[in-house]
Design an enzyme around this catalytic site. Structure first.
Site, short mmCIF file in Angstrom:
data_model
loop_
_atom_site.label_atom_id
_atom_site.label_comp_id
_atom_site.label_asym_id
_atom_site.label_seq_id
_atom_site.Cartn_x
_atom_site.Cartn_y
_atom_site.Cartn_z
N LYS A 44 0.83 -1.22 0.00
CA LYS A 44 0.00 0.00 0.00
C LYS A 44 0.86 1.27 0.00
CE LYS A 44 -2.43 -1.01 3.82
NZ LYS A 44 -3.40 -0.84 4.91
N LYS A 46 2.52 2.29 2.52
CA LYS A 46 2.25 2.94 3.79
C LYS A 46 3.38 2.56 4.73
CE LYS A 46 -1.67 3.80 6.73
NZ LYS A 46 -3.06 4.15 6.59
N1 CTP Z 1 -9.55 6.44 11.91
C1 CTP Z 1 -10.54 7.26 12.46
N2 CTP Z 1 -10.20 8.55 12.84
C2 CTP Z 1 -8.93 9.00 12.68
C3 CTP Z 1 -7.94 8.16 12.12
C4 CTP Z 1 -8.28 6.88 11.75
O1 CTP Z 1 -11.69 6.87 12.61
N3 CTP Z 1 -8.66 10.25 13.02
C5 CTP Z 1 -9.92 5.11 11.48
C6 CTP Z 1 -9.74 4.91 9.97
O2 CTP Z 1 -10.84 5.47 9.28
C7 CTP Z 1 -9.67 3.40 9.86
C8 CTP Z 1 -8.96 3.00 11.19
O3 CTP Z 1 -9.08 4.13 12.07
O4 CTP Z 1 -10.96 2.85 9.82
C9 CTP Z 1 -7.51 2.64 10.98
O5 CTP Z 1 -6.93 3.72 10.28
P1 CTP Z 1 -5.40 3.86 9.93
O6 CTP Z 1 -5.25 4.09 8.47
O7 CTP Z 1 -4.63 2.76 10.54
O8 CTP Z 1 -5.08 5.21 10.75
P2 CTP Z 1 -4.65 6.66 10.30
O9 CTP Z 1 -4.38 7.41 11.56
O10 CTP Z 1 -5.66 7.25 9.35
O11 CTP Z 1 -3.27 6.35 9.55
P3 CTP Z 1 -2.49 7.16 8.41
O12 CTP Z 1 -2.29 8.57 8.86
O13 CTP Z 1 -1.19 6.40 8.26
O14 CTP Z 1 -3.35 7.06 7.16
#
Ligand code: CTP
Length: 152
Positions: A44, A46
């Site tokens: 991904k 990531k």
């Molecule tokens: N999520 C959420 N609220 C946030 C961040 C994440 O509800 N502020 C949710 C995402 O929508 C997803 C889950 O947590 O369903 C896991 O998200 P993940 O991608 O691991 O977290 P992020 O903090 O969004 O990571 P990144 O910044 O690397 O995209």
């Protein structure tokens, strides 16, 4: 017993993750998390700061999480839903519409994201450091010496 299923990387677990996990768990009786494996994160593009094993250990310590298993591919969700007997698939609203094709297998719900926090944002803030170096450099206030009251 309704099983709720969700997926994600969950790196540097933060309050947005906890809110999502709590709300997801409240929709059923048990919560299973498909946790992106290190290889899947690489696919991904990531970058996770923590390894799969560490992210899994942290997730398992959260009271809303009953089961954690690796997510290795985009395509495994339908098989996971069948294997676990999941009643609801929950994803954050950043995924709105992306998993509607799974609604023949179980309910699909998108929950609102918590605003102003993400793993990437935390990483960027840590990289930037404190707003001014002066804050860190300021001397700590001197505390008054306390008279020793107890026996020596
Ligand atoms: N999520 C959420 N609220 C946030 C961040 C994440 O509800 N502020 C949710 C995402 O929508 C997803 C889950 O947590 O369903 C896991 O998200 P993940 O991608 O691991 O977290 P992020 O903090 O969004 O990571 P990144 O910044 O690397 O995209």
């Amino acid at each position: 017993m309704a099983l709720v299923l969700t997926y994600g990387t969950f790196d540097l677990l933060h309050v947005g993750h906890v809110n999502l996990l709590r709300r997801a768990r409240a929709l059923g009786d048990r919560l299973a998390v498909g946790l992106s494996s290190d290889a899947f994160n690489a696919l991904k593009r990531k970058h996770a700061t923590q390894s799969y094993a560490d992210r899994e250990a942290v997730l398992r310590a959260i009271r809303y999480v009953d089961e954690v298993f690796p997510e290795d591919t985009w395509e495994q969700k339908a098989a996971d839903i069948r294997r676990l007997g999941a009643a609801i698939l929950v994803m954050g609203s950043d995924w709105e519409g992306h998993f509607d094709h799974l609604s023949g297998h179980c309910h699909v719900r998108y929950l609102p994201r918590t605003e102003n926090i993400s793993s990437s944002q935390l990483k960027a803030e840590i990289r930037r450091g404190p707003p001014t170096a002066a804050v860190d450099a300021a001397p700590l206030p001197r505390l008054p010496r306390l008279a020793h009251a107890g026996p020596r």
